[in-house]
Design a protein around this motif. Structure first.
Motif, PDB file in Angstrom:
ATOM      1  N   PHE A   1      37.154  24.972  31.373  1.00 32.54           N
ATOM      2  CA  PHE A   1      36.230  26.141  31.488  1.00 32.54           C
ATOM      3  C   PHE A   1      35.330  25.923  30.516  1.00 32.54           C
ATOM      4  N   ARG A   2      34.043  26.033  30.905  1.00 25.51           N
ATOM      5  CA  ARG A   2      32.802  25.860  30.319  1.00 25.51           C
ATOM      6  C   ARG A   2      31.678  27.077  30.641  1.00 25.51           C
ATOM      7  N   GLY A   3      31.494  27.652  29.574  1.00 24.24           N
ATOM      8  CA  GLY A   3      30.753  29.091  29.853  1.00 24.24           C
ATOM      9  C   GLY A   3      30.989  30.134  28.895  1.00 24.24           C
ATOM     10  N   VAL A   4      30.977  31.524  29.460  1.00 22.98           N
ATOM     11  CA  VAL A   4      31.319  32.641  28.936  1.00 22.98           C
ATOM     12  C   VAL A   4      32.485  33.188  29.248  1.00 22.98           C
ATOM     13  N   LEU A   5      33.523  33.124  28.542  1.00 19.48           N
ATOM     14  CA  LEU A   5      34.685  33.791  28.892  1.00 19.48           C
ATOM     15  C   LEU A   5      34.582  35.153  28.265  1.00 19.48           C
ATOM     16  N   TYR A   6      34.756  36.141  29.262  1.00 19.30           N
ATOM     17  CA  TYR A   6      34.779  37.598  29.011  1.00 19.30           C
ATOM     18  C   TYR A   6      36.052  38.283  29.317  1.00 19.30           C
ATOM     19  N   ALA A   7      36.638  38.818  28.284  1.00 14.33           N
ATOM     20  CA  ALA A   7      38.184  39.453  28.430  1.00 14.33           C
ATOM     21  C   ALA A   7      38.046  41.023  28.191  1.00 14.33           C
ATOM     22  N   GLY A   8      38.249  41.515  29.452  1.00 13.17           N
ATOM     23  CA  GLY A   8      37.965  42.937  29.315  1.00 13.17           C
ATOM     24  C   GLY A   8      39.751  43.458  28.868  1.00 13.17           C
ATOM     25  N   LEU A   9      39.595  44.336  27.863  1.00 14.01           N
ATOM     26  CA  LEU A   9      40.829  44.623  27.150  1.00 14.01           C
ATOM     27  C   LEU A   9      41.355  46.084  27.121  1.00 14.01           C
ATOM     28  N   MET A  10      42.382  46.256  26.905  1.00 15.85           N
ATOM     29  CA  MET A  10      42.939  47.702  26.932  1.00 15.85           C
ATOM     30  C   MET A  10      43.632  47.558  25.707  1.00 15.85           C
ATOM     31  N   LEU A  11      43.355  48.212  24.489  1.00 18.48           N
ATOM     32  CA  LEU A  11      43.943  48.269  23.263  1.00 18.48           C
ATOM     33  C   LEU A  11      45.187  49.446  23.185  1.00 18.48           C
TER      34      LEU A  11
ATOM     35  N   VAL B   1      44.965  42.339  28.399  1.00 16.57           N
ATOM     36  CA  VAL B   1      43.970  41.885  29.215  1.00 16.57           C
ATOM     37  C   VAL B   1      43.903  42.663  30.677  1.00 16.57           C
ATOM     38  N   LEU B   2      42.803  43.353  30.807  1.00 14.16           N
ATOM     39  CA  LEU B   2      42.744  44.111  32.298  1.00 14.16           C
ATOM     40  C   LEU B   2      42.017  43.104  33.209  1.00 14.16           C
ATOM     41  N   GLU B   3      41.168  42.187  32.784  1.00 13.89           N
ATOM     42  CA  GLU B   3      40.506  41.480  33.606  1.00 13.89           C
ATOM     43  C   GLU B   3      39.848  40.250  32.857  1.00 13.89           C
ATOM     44  N   PHE B   4      39.495  39.249  33.644  1.00 14.50           N
ATOM     45  CA  PHE B   4      38.464  38.204  32.994  1.00 14.50           C
ATOM     46  C   PHE B   4      37.251  38.065  33.850  1.00 14.50           C
ATOM     47  N   ASN B   5      36.136  38.045  33.138  1.00  9.64           N
ATOM     48  CA  ASN B   5      34.871  37.884  33.776  1.00  9.64           C
ATOM     49  C   ASN B   5      34.441  36.192  33.215  1.00  9.64           C
ATOM     50  N   VAL B   6      33.813  35.579  34.011  1.00 13.16           N
ATOM     51  CA  VAL B   6      33.597  34.141  33.828  1.00 13.16           C
ATOM     52  C   VAL B   6      32.109  34.255  33.540  1.00 13.16           C
TER      53      VAL B   6
END
Ligand code: AMP
Ligand code: GLY
Length: 503
Positions: free
Chosen positions: A334-344, A351-356
């Motif tokens: 993986f190269r780029g922006v890893l975006y982790a949507g989180l529920m605390l 992790v709710l979802e990943f965006n790339v």
């Protein structure tokens, strides 16, 4: 160096604006861009889906780095094509972009890598998914009432058992004797129904906590957070039977519903080095106090006190590092922006979802605070040399307020002329990133008259200040000055309560 940014929203305008500030950059192009990028950089009329057209343009123009904004072209393999042509590009290849493009892939990867996330099941057919939903625990006691020849008392643990019991009691042959009714007892409370339909409907209205997700990309609309079985069955019908998301609904995920506060972490990575970006918080709901429907994002601020250094370290250790390693092991570096949507949750971040890709509107507040040269960072990522660069931030907080069109996120009108943008440009520490705007072909009097709305989220009024209150005040002062018919925005972005509780 000449740089090309692919996309047309506020995120892309913010990236263009920041890239243009680099002393190393001689020209920035945006494909296809919007009115804001047309004014700040140069627009090229090529759609993000026209991968070949973009490659041709990059070749012809001698583009040194292409930055992909949205997820769709990443999922179609735009990075692979650019790389095959020997062109430098920022973003993950198709196989790594599947982390966002397939929720099933992402969940399976998380399960393998031990990344905390909600429990889930995957379904390939509507009947299987329905069967599973109806096997959720409901705990009802069902009895016949009236002149039934059968005296039933059925303890039902699941909705399907309850429906079966109702059908037995309300059997049409039984109904020949008039006055047969069904009584449903739930936690000591009894209700009596005289028709099968009403009784079934009551069962389907029982609370369950399920989240249903279409596997593929659905423009952010493929997630259904369901409060009861009726909503879950409706979601299955929409995704798998009516196919409202097309092939994205070939597979369906049913997840356990998580409770807690939501936030996200964005990191830039070349597959070896991971650099988390400053924290930011977006607002997904349309209206103040997080009410109303979900949107693409109504505002953001950075940093957020919710993301403490300890929590950031935990997310890096439990989420980012294992995700990058698991992708590498799967031969999908993986190269780029890893975006982790989180529920605390109270069991820690899940992790709710990943965006790339870069988040929108998080990128707008982050670019406002980034001090380092963005082109250095993005190029080092593409070259797998991220270990050689450092990232520097302006410590001052920033806020962005999204001005939306009347009717958004439902139906909205386009081509409303926008007034006062020029006056706002003169305000200190304020920048208006354009999201849904365009330049109208026929020139009106003055520059402003030519800028019209062209989307639901129209403008991202962004400001930086010594304190979050100052940044917020600046953003709202500018937002109040901008006029177009039907313009509206949330009034509570970066408000005190959201800063302590999250957006
Ligand atoms: P996603 O696109 O997967 O982030 O989902 C969109 C939104 O749905 C999230 O921002 C959450 O608010 C909500 N959501 C998704 N998955 C869950 C879950 N397992 N539990 C609770 N809420 C969820
Ligand atoms: N702000 C959420 C996203 O970019 O998906």
């Amino acid at each position: 160096m000449k740089v090309l940014v692919v996309g047309k929203g506020g995120r892309e305008h913010a990236l263009c604006w920041k890239l243009k500030q680099s002393p190393r950059v001689s020209a920035v192009f945006c494909a296809p861009g919007n009115a804001g990028t047309a004014l700040d950089v140069q627009n090229i009329a090529i759609e993000p889906g026209d991968t070949r057209g973009l490659v041709q343009f990059a070749r012809k123009e001698g583009i040194g780095l292409t930055v992909i904004g949205p997820e769709e072209p990443l999922n179609r393999g735009i990075v692979d094509l650019f790389q095959r042509e020997g062109l430098k590009v920022f973003g993950p290849r198709k196989e790594a972009a599947e982390l966002e493009g397939s929720k099933v892939f992402a969940k399976d990867l998380m399960r393998q890598a031990g990344i905390p996330t909600a429990d889930y099941r995957v379904f390939r057919s509507a009947p299987d998914a329905e069967h599973y939903a109806l096997s959720r625990e409901v705990a009802l006691t069902i009895r016949s009432r009236g002149r039934s020849t059968i005296r039933h008392t059925l303890h039902c643990r699941t909705a399907s058992e309850a429906i079966e019991a109702i059908d037995r009691i309300m059997d049409p042959r039984e109904m020949l004797s008039p006055g047969v009714q069904v009584e449903i007892e739930e936690r000591g409370q009894r209700r009596v129904f005289s028709s099968t339909a009403e009784a079934r409907d009551f069962v389907l209205g029982r609370p369950v906590s399920l989240v249903l997700k279409a596997d593929g990309l659905a423009a952010g609309k493929g997630v259904f957070v369901c409060d009861n079985l009726r909503q879950a069955l409706e979601a299955i019908d929409q995704i798998m039977v009516r196919r409202i998301f097309g092939q994205a609904g070939d597979r369906l995920l049913i997840e356990e519903r998580l409770d807690g506060r939501e936030t996200s972490v964005l990191a830039i990575t070349d597959g070896r080095t991971i650099i988390p970006l400053e924290s930011s918080q977006d607002y997904k709901r349309a209206f103040d106090h997080d009410e109303g429907p979900n949107t693409g994002g109504m505002g953001a601020f950075s940093p957020t006190p919710m993301m403490t250094p300890d929590l950031m370290e935990q997310v890096e250790r439990e989420v980012l590092v294992p995700a990058i390693h698991a992708l590498k092991r799967a031969r999908r570096p993986f190269r780029g922006v890893l975006y982790a949507g989180l529920m605390l949750t109270n069991q820690g971040p899940k992790v709710l979802e990943f965006n790339v890709r870069f988040g929108d509107p998080e990128t707008q507040v982050l670019m406002m605070r980034l001090k380092s040269d963005l082109v250095d960072l993005l190029e080092a990522t593409a070259d797998e040399q991220l270990d050689r660069v450092a990232i520097e931030w302006d410590p001052r907080p920033s806020v962005t307020v999204v001005i939306a069109a009347e009717g958004y996120p439902g139906h909205y009108e386009r081509e409303r002329p926008i007034q006062n943008l020029e006056a706002v440009e003169k305000l200190p520490d304020t920048k208006v990133f354009h999201a849904g705007t365009m330049l109208r072909a026929e020139a009106g009097p003055g520059r402003d008259a030519r800028i019209v709305t062209d989307g639901g989220r129209v403008l991202n009024v962004t400001a930086i200040g010594d304190t979050i209150e100052q940044a917020q005040a600046r953003a709202y002062e500018a937002a109040r000055m901008i006029r177009f018919p039907g313009a509206w925005y949330r009034r509570d972005i970066a408000g005190r309560s959201s800063r302590s509780e999250g957006g």
